[in-house]
Design a protein around this motif. Structure first.
Motif, PDB file in Angstrom:
ATOM      1  N   ARG A 113       0.806  -1.215   0.000  1.00 18.54           N
ATOM      2  CA  ARG A 113       0.000   0.000   0.000  1.00 18.54           C
ATOM      3  C   ARG A 113       0.839   1.265   0.000  1.00 18.54           C
ATOM      4  N   ASP A 132      -7.243   0.230  -0.180  1.00 26.61           N
ATOM      5  CA  ASP A 132      -8.233   0.258   0.898  1.00 26.61           C
ATOM      6  C   ASP A 132      -9.567  -0.325   0.433  1.00 26.61           C
ATOM      7  N   GLN A 189      -3.479   4.001  -3.003  1.00 26.22           N
ATOM      8  CA  GLN A 189      -3.881   3.667  -1.644  1.00 26.22           C
ATOM      9  C   GLN A 189      -5.402   3.534  -1.538  1.00 26.22           C
ATOM     10  N   ARG A 190      -6.127   4.347  -2.293  1.00 22.20           N
ATOM     11  CA  ARG A 190      -7.586   4.193  -2.325  1.00 22.20           C
ATOM     12  C   ARG A 190      -7.970   2.828  -2.865  1.00 22.20           C
ATOM     13  N   LEU A 203      -0.086   8.246  -5.767  1.00 27.13           N
ATOM     14  CA  LEU A 203      -0.055   7.433  -4.549  1.00 27.13           C
ATOM     15  C   LEU A 203      -1.427   7.380  -3.878  1.00 27.13           C
ATOM     16  N   ASP A 204      -2.140   8.509  -3.854  1.00 27.74           N
ATOM     17  CA  ASP A 204      -3.445   8.490  -3.186  1.00 27.74           C
ATOM     18  C   ASP A 204      -4.439   7.591  -3.928  1.00 27.74           C
ATOM     19  N   SER A 205      -4.363   7.524  -5.261  1.00 27.39           N
ATOM     20  CA  SER A 205      -5.232   6.620  -6.025  1.00 27.39           C
ATOM     21  C   SER A 205      -4.872   5.169  -5.742  1.00 27.39           C
TER      22      SER A 205
END
Length: 438
Positions: free
Chosen positions: A44, A65, A61-62, A57-59
């Motif tokens: 992750r 999750d 990690q989304r 990175l946020d995509s």
């Protein structure tokens, strides 16, 4: 202790084999899910190197999750489904339901009582699944921004699907039960013929009669895209009745495109969410991939395979329905009371038991079916690369993985067991595309 004490009756042996198979089924699913959770969580913190210039990175990690959340919820569904299965079978739930309906209808209704059993079983299972469906839609999908449905629309869909299921399912079930009672020992062959005829009919009427009950389908208005798609289908020798856009965004942010129908009724359907996310060349490449399935006759092969498996399954059911140990070993009384000088089998019990038990065993064939499906996807990708642009398809795949929050770091064993489509990195590498910044 005598030697005969070590032998189990056929019914007891059936119970033991089924129990062990269910335990193995649940154990393997649990093991694979935990492997997938660990693999996704472990990766992750960083985007895979080959996607680092394309996926933020946020995509990433989304997506991680979202994947882990669905898997953990799947563990709850797994435990509940195993408990419900045991409740219906070895704990006597199906037998109790059958006895209760028999007391209502009596032995004088050899067709009505089994039909009521099928309907009641479907209703109870639907009610059990209802809270899970609500949670998945309005909690999980809502949390990650995919759900676009209101509760009112969700309830309207539930009512429509229930009505459609009753209008289609009850007459079909009545026909199957009548054939099972009226056609003798070869009832399974007659029932298979009726089921195949119904399946082919549904391929024709579903796009124009049933699907419009739930979604709006409008002709494709984008002239540039329409021209590209028309030219592509002409190159591929594919004829469709029309190009349509479906209001998928009314319910979900997920994107898709598909062919539906059979013969002259074939049509191409794009989700409006797909058209909003991809450029015309990328849409063309995705469509070329779908055309690849037709070029390689994957759809026809799957239909033939389904027909063959259905025939084998019904033939097996035809034999099992005459074996008392099949019923007794799974917790039900096999027959209705004697009437008219004989014993009338309750074919609905046999159908329900078979439908409940067979998936426990066929689950272990999942890796073979998934491998065949992935092979077909690679073949369709290769065809798309020959008819459109491989790089456009690669770009489309990356966008769809990103927008659908699909993990880029799955566990390899989980992939081999479950994935019907190869991971994005494998598909892009196989067709020679590159992962480039959007």
């Amino acid at each position: 202790m005598t030697e005969t004490a070590f032998f189990l009756s056929p019914a007891a042996l059936t119970s033991l084999v089924f129990g062990l198979a269910l335990l193995a089924n649940v154990g393997v699913k649990l093991w694979l899910a935990t492997r997938q959770i660990r693999a996704v969580a472990r990766n992750r913190a960083a985007v895979p190197a080959e996607f680092s210039q394309t996926i933020a990175l946020d995509s990433h990690q989304r997506a991680a999750d979202y994947t882990v959340t669905k898997l953990r919820f799947g563990l709850l569904e797994l435990a509940l489904s195993a408990a419900v299965l045991l409740g219906w079978t070895l704990l006597g739930g199906l037998d109790a339901l059958n006895a209760a309906l028999l007391s209502v209808f009596g032995p004088g209704y050899p067709l009505l009582q089994p039909l009521a059993l099928l309907a009641a079983f479907a209703l109870i299972n639907g009610l059990i699944d209802l809270p899970l469906a609500l949670y998945q839609t309005f909690v999980i999908e809502e949390r990650f921004g995919f759900n676009k449905m209101t509760l009112k629309l969700w309830l309207a869909d539930l009512v429509k699907s229930t009505v459609v299921g009753c209008v289609i399912g009850l007459p079909l079930a009545a026909l199957a039960l009548w054939l099972m009672q009226a056609t003798g020992s070869l009832w399974w062959l007659w029932t298979w013929g009726a089921w195949m005829a119904f399946s082919l009919l549904m391929m024709v009427i579903y796009p124009t009669v049933i699907a419009p009950l739930f979604n709006k389908f409008q002709p494709l208005q984008d002239e540039l895209l329409q021209e590209r798609v028309t030219q592509l289908m002409a190159r591929c020798g594919f004829a469709a009745k029309g190009l349509f856009v479906m209001d998928g965004s009314r319910r979900s942010a997920h994107a898709n495109a598909y062919f539906t129908g059979f013969g002259a009724a074939k049509r191409v359907v794009f989700f409006d969410t797909l058209l909003a996310q991809l450029t015309p060349p990328e849409v063309e490449a995705v469509l070329a991939h779908e055309l690849g399935h037709f070029k390689h006759k994957h759809i026809l092969k799957r239909i033939v395979g389904l027909f063959a498996f259905s025939l084998a399954g019904l033939a097996l059911l035809g034999w099992l329905s005459n074996q008392p140990w099949f019923y007794a070993g799974l917790g039900v009384t096999p027959n209705l009371p004697p009437q008219m000088g004989g014993v009338v089998p309750n074919h609905a019990l046999a159908l329900l038991l078979f439908a409940l038990v067979v998936p426990v065993f066929t689950f272990f064939l999942s890796p073979l079916m998934a491998q065949l499906s992935r092979k077909h996807e690679f073949e369709a990708d290769a065809y798309a690369a020959s008819q459109a642009n491989a790089q456009d398809l690669s770009n489309a795949l990356v966008k769809l993985y990103k927008d659908n929050a699909s993990t880029l770091t799955p566990d390899p064993l989980y992939v081999r067991f479950y994935y019907s489509h190869p991971p994005a990195s494998e598909r892009i590498a196989r067709m020679g595309g590159k992962i480039v910044p959007a």
